[in-house]
Every structure is written in C-alpha cells, then in structure tokens.
Design an enzyme around this catalytic site. Structure first.
Site, PDB file in Angstrom:
ATOM      1  N   GLY A  71       0.938  -1.348  -0.097  1.00  0.00           N
ATOM      2  CA  GLY A  71       0.065  -0.188  -0.063  1.00  0.00           C
ATOM      3  C   GLY A  71       0.947   1.319  -0.124  1.00  0.00           C
ATOM      4  N   THR A  72       1.872   1.182   0.627  1.00  0.00           N
ATOM      5  CA  THR A  72       2.729   2.288   1.045  1.00  0.00           C
ATOM      6  C   THR A  72       3.545   2.693  -0.507  1.00  0.00           C
ATOM      7  OG1 THR A  72       3.494   1.811   2.837  1.00  0.00           O
ATOM      8  CG2 THR A  72       5.151   3.334   1.748  1.00  0.00           C
ATOM      9  N   ASN A 140      -7.616   3.954   8.936  1.00  0.00           N
ATOM     10  CA  ASN A 140      -7.042   2.644   9.642  1.00  0.00           C
ATOM     11  C   ASN A 140      -7.040   2.677  11.033  1.00  0.00           C
ATOM     12  OD1 ASN A 140      -5.056   4.976   8.728  1.00  0.00           O
ATOM     13  ND2 ASN A 140      -3.751   4.119  10.211  1.00  0.00           N
ATOM     14  N   GLN A 168      -7.635  -0.023   3.576  1.00  0.00           N
ATOM     15  CA  GLN A 168      -8.304  -0.589   4.849  1.00  0.00           C
ATOM     16  C   GLN A 168      -9.628  -0.956   4.642  1.00  0.00           C
ATOM     17  OE1 GLN A 168      -7.166  -1.584   7.728  1.00  0.00           O
ATOM     18  NE2 GLN A 168      -5.242  -0.682   7.854  1.00  0.00           N
ATOM     19  N   SER A 188      -3.622  -3.025  -0.648  1.00  0.00           N
ATOM     20  CA  SER A 188      -2.649  -3.855  -0.111  1.00  0.00           C
ATOM     21  C   SER A 188      -3.053  -5.162   0.307  1.00  0.00           C
ATOM     22  CB  SER A 188      -2.114  -3.096   1.337  1.00  0.00           C
ATOM     23  OG  SER A 188      -1.025  -3.696   1.859  1.00  0.00           O
ATOM     24  N   ALA A 189      -2.205  -6.234   0.071  1.00  0.00           N
ATOM     25  CA  ALA A 189      -2.808  -7.535   0.259  1.00  0.00           C
ATOM     26  C   ALA A 189      -2.697  -7.908   1.645  1.00  0.00           C
ATOM     27  CB  ALA A 189      -1.651  -8.572  -0.672  1.00  0.00           C
ATOM     28  N   HIS A 190      -1.986  -7.528   2.502  1.00  0.00           N
ATOM     29  CA  HIS A 190      -2.081  -8.009   3.853  1.00  0.00           C
ATOM     30  C   HIS A 190      -2.812  -7.588   4.759  1.00  0.00           C
ATOM     31  CE1 HIS A 190       0.548  -5.146   6.154  1.00  0.00           C
ATOM     32  NE2 HIS A 190       0.619  -4.485   4.798  1.00  0.00           N
ATOM     33  N   THR A 226      11.085  -7.139 -11.848  1.00  0.00           N
ATOM     34  CA  THR A 226      10.423  -8.652 -12.047  1.00  0.00           C
ATOM     35  C   THR A 226       9.578  -8.519 -10.931  1.00  0.00           C
ATOM     36  OG1 THR A 226      12.488  -9.472 -12.775  1.00  0.00           O
ATOM     37  CG2 THR A 226      10.920 -11.009 -11.749  1.00  0.00           C
ATOM     38  N   CYS A 309       3.141   2.510  15.150  1.00  0.00           N
ATOM     39  CA  CYS A 309       3.787   2.753  13.708  1.00  0.00           C
ATOM     40  C   CYS A 309       4.764   1.790  13.683  1.00  0.00           C
ATOM     41  CB  CYS A 309       4.311   4.376  13.908  1.00  0.00           C
ATOM     42  SG  CYS A 309       4.756   4.622  15.792  1.00  0.00           S
TER      43      CYS A 309
HETATM   44  N1  PLP Z   1      -2.857   2.865   3.854  1.00  0.00           N
HETATM   45  C1  PLP Z   1      -3.545   2.674   4.970  1.00  0.00           C
HETATM   46  C2  PLP Z   1      -4.699   3.262   5.333  1.00  0.00           C
HETATM   47  C3  PLP Z   1      -2.758   1.561   5.916  1.00  0.00           C
HETATM   48  O1  PLP Z   1      -3.632   1.408   7.055  1.00  0.00           O
HETATM   49  C4  PLP Z   1      -1.506   1.013   5.569  1.00  0.00           C
HETATM   50  C5  PLP Z   1      -1.060   0.256   6.384  1.00  0.00           C
HETATM   51  O2  PLP Z   1      -1.036   0.123   7.602  1.00  0.00           O
HETATM   52  C6  PLP Z   1      -0.881   1.577   4.201  1.00  0.00           C
HETATM   53  C7  PLP Z   1      -1.646   2.391   3.563  1.00  0.00           C
HETATM   54  C8  PLP Z   1       0.283   0.850   3.929  1.00  0.00           C
HETATM   55  O3  PLP Z   1       0.230  -0.306   3.510  1.00  0.00           O
HETATM   56  P1  PLP Z   1       1.479  -1.211   3.258  1.00  0.00           P
HETATM   57  O4  PLP Z   1       1.593  -1.926   4.896  1.00  0.00           O
HETATM   58  O5  PLP Z   1       0.949  -2.402   2.440  1.00  0.00           O
HETATM   59  O6  PLP Z   1       2.693  -0.617   2.963  1.00  0.00           O
END
Ligand code: PLP
Length: 376
Positions: A71-72, A140, A168, A188-190, A226, A309
C-alpha cells in the site's frame, strides 16, 4: 496456553489458507513472467490470474491494475504518478500519503473523523492550478468511512484528479472503481488476508500516469522490476476470498457495548460516523495505551495502540488529534480490529482481559488514594 486472540487485522490480517496454497504453488512453479519459454509462460499465467482476481475485487479492469510492493508504494506512486504539483490530502491520511507529499495542503476532519467537505470545496475553489485530491476510503485507526463520492463530485467540478487509499476498505466494504469514480485506488494484500509486501495501484483508464522507477517493461511499462510472483499469487487468492465481504459488525458492536459497560467513561472514537464493521478505537480511561497493549498481550490478546507505527514506538495519534480529541484522552486509546478468522471466543477473551486490567488499575488507584489520605 491456547493461540492468542488476534485482534489486530488492520495492522496485518493473518494469511488465508487459500493464499498460502497459491503462494506455495507459485514458488514451486518458479519462472520469470517476462521469459518466453514454458516456465515463463506459467509464471505469467499466475500473475495474470491474480490480476483478474484483484481487479475484480474493486470493479476495475485487469489492465488498470499495477502490482506494487504494498500500500505504501501504491500511495507514493499515485501521488507522484498523477503529475500534479498541488495536492490536497485529508488530515487523517496514512503516513504513506502524508509523508509521501510533504508539501500537501491538509484538509480538516470533523469530531467524528469525517472529511470536512465544505473545506474541500473552498480549497478547490481557491485553486488556480490543476489539483490532485487524496482521501482514504476507511481510516486505519477509527474505521470511519469517508464520503468519496462527494469528494469526486466536488473534484470533477473543477477538473481535479482523485486518489483514494482503499487499503483498509477493500475486502471489508464493497469497493467499485466505477461507482466511486476515482482516478487512482491503492490496495494492500496483507490487510485482507494476503501476504505482506505486495499491493496494487489501480489507475483508471485514461487517467494521467507516469512511472517512478526505470528499468524493464514490466507491468505494461508502469512499474519496472521482476514481479513478486508468489506474493501476487497470494494476493489474488486472498482478493478472491475477500469478495464475500467481512461480516463481523455484530461481534464488534457487542464488544463495544460490553467495554463501555465495564468502563462507563470509555469513548468509542468515530462511533457516530459510518464505519467499517471490523474496527473499534476505544479509550480505557486513565490507562495508557502501551499499558493496555502489554497487559492484553500477557493475557494472550493482540491489539494495537492506535496507529502502532513502524518503529514500534507509540506516538500521539494524528488522527485523534485531527478529530479534536484531548491530548490525554488520546493516549488512552487502543485499536481493536477483527477479521476473516475472528471467533466469538476471541471477543470474550478480550473482554475478560480488558475488564481484569480495568479493575486492577481502579483498585490500585483506590488503594493509592487511601494511603495518601492516611498519610495526610
Ligand atoms: N494505507 C493505509 C490506510 C494503511 O492502513 C496502511 C498500512 O497500515 C498502508 C496504507 C500501507 O500499506 P502497506 O503496509 O502495504 O505498505
């Protein structure tokens, strides 16, 4: 002791068995999706299947879906890739948005944690240059849903682009790219039962986009490098499983009722706003969040201290600060988040541990007060 009650799905949701299996299969298959031989074609087929699964979770086309490292990266990529110098972000965005554009203008939220649309409207009206607006789907920390359709309506009226961090929200509430009308959507997958270290940026067909890294032509020249084939396979399988949605609102609401009965001074932050059904951000009056997290951990319950964090340090929550929560009360807030494998027994265990801690703290407060009175 039995396995912990894991109630920190907003941090990372445990890997779904289907995702695990898909990853093992992909690892066994090996191969580079860019190779033209049989092994390469098999790897490509795995990535293509996952792309269809992820795209379909959010009503997007596979061609609109770019795999990233999470996600980042998806957020960073949207903010840079849109190519707009002037950027407006809400005050409650994830660090990967807020720190991704340090020069962004910040839009306020109300005391329920909902974006102030009048402020957005006024800021957009005052702009003479093209703008990108970035507002998340669900927060989040509090789970509060943001009025994305309204954001899009206001933005479109002045030709602004819209990015939505749906990390989220996806898998918890229905997400539809067309329905939302946004230009960029981060996933984000996780957060939905896939592996860590993989995500996606969905770029609506026709939206401006320039890549931020140079190299091979992977991801249709939009993200060089890749592909993380096994991670992508796990993401696809998790996305497919998440399509049924998450039905935990009843358990969450019951949990909130019980905790507020135990500690009548407890506050559920954002409770008056529409929220995703898996998240509770609640204070235990007078008890620092770190103390709660540690005590619950010892009792076999995993929760987090607000936006725990990356460094593991607990800092004052910018989300609660933006909602106008008093500094001291914000330090008492923890985040409890349910997910695909949450059972009523997990909730029971949390309630018992929370109650035990609260009673212990109250009793020690009372005995301190008595000994002070005796000494006086
Ligand atoms: N955006 C939100 C709202 C999140 O809660 C998070 C992770 O906590 C992220 C982005 C970042 O995702 P990732 O951990 O896959 O980089």
């Amino acid at each position: 002791m039995s396995a912990p009650a894991y109630l920190d799905h907003n941090a990372t949701s445990p890997l779904r068995p289907v995702a695990f299996d898909a990853m093992v299969e992909a690892l066994r298959a090996g191969g580079n999706p860019s190779s033209v031989h049989d092994a390469g074609r098999k790897a490509r087929a795995i990535v293509d299947k996952a792309r269809r699964e992820v795209a379909s979770l959010v009503g997007a086309l596979p061609t609109e879906t770019i795999f990233t490292s999470g996600g980042t990266e998806a957020n960073n990529l949207a903010l840079s890739g849109a190519g707009r110098r002037r950027v407006l972000v809400s005050a409650i965005e994830h660090d990967s948005v807020r720190r991704g554009v340090p020069h962004a203008e910040i839009l306020p939220v109300d005391s329920d944690g909902v974006l102030d649309l009048a402020a957005l409207d006024a800021t957009l009206a005052a702009s003479s240059e093209p703008v990108l607006v970035s507002v998340m789907l669900a927060n989040n920390e509090t789970g509060v849903l943001q009025p994305i359709a309204e954001v899009v309506r206001l933005a479109r009226a002045v030709g602004a682009l819209v990015h939505c961090d749906a990390v989220q929200g996806a898998g918890k509430v229905p997400v539809d790219l067309q329905g939302l009308g946004v230009d960029y959507l981060s996933l984000s997958a996780h957060k939905l039962g896939g592996p860590t270290g993989v995500g996606a940026l969905v770029v609506r067909n026709g939206a401006p986009f320039s890549p931020d890294r140079l190299g091979g032509g992977q991801e249709s020249n939009r993200r060089a490098g890749t592909e993380n084939v096994a991670g992508i396979a796990g993401f696809g399988a998790a996305a497919q499983a998440a399509r049924v949605g998450l039905d935990v609102t009843g358990m969450r609401d019951q949990l909130e009722l019980s905790l507020v009965q135990i500690a009548p001074g407890a506050t559920v932050f954002g409770a008056k706003a529409p929220r995703i059904g898996n998240t509770t951000c609640i204070s235990m009056p007078g008890v620092p969040a770190e103390t709660q997290v540690m005590a619950l951990d010892l009792a076999g319950v995993c929760i987090s201290a607000g936006a725990a964090c990356s460094s593991g340090k607990v800092q004052r929550s910018p989300v609660l600060t933006a909602m106008g929560v008093a500094a001291e009360e914000a330090t008492w807030a923890t985040r409890i988040s349910l997910g695909w494998n949450t059972e009523p027994a997990d909730i029971e265990r949390l309630i018992t541990a929370w109650q035990n801690l609260y009673i212990r703290v109250r009793q020690s407060d009372i005995s301190h007060t008595h000994s002070r009175a005796r000494a006086a």
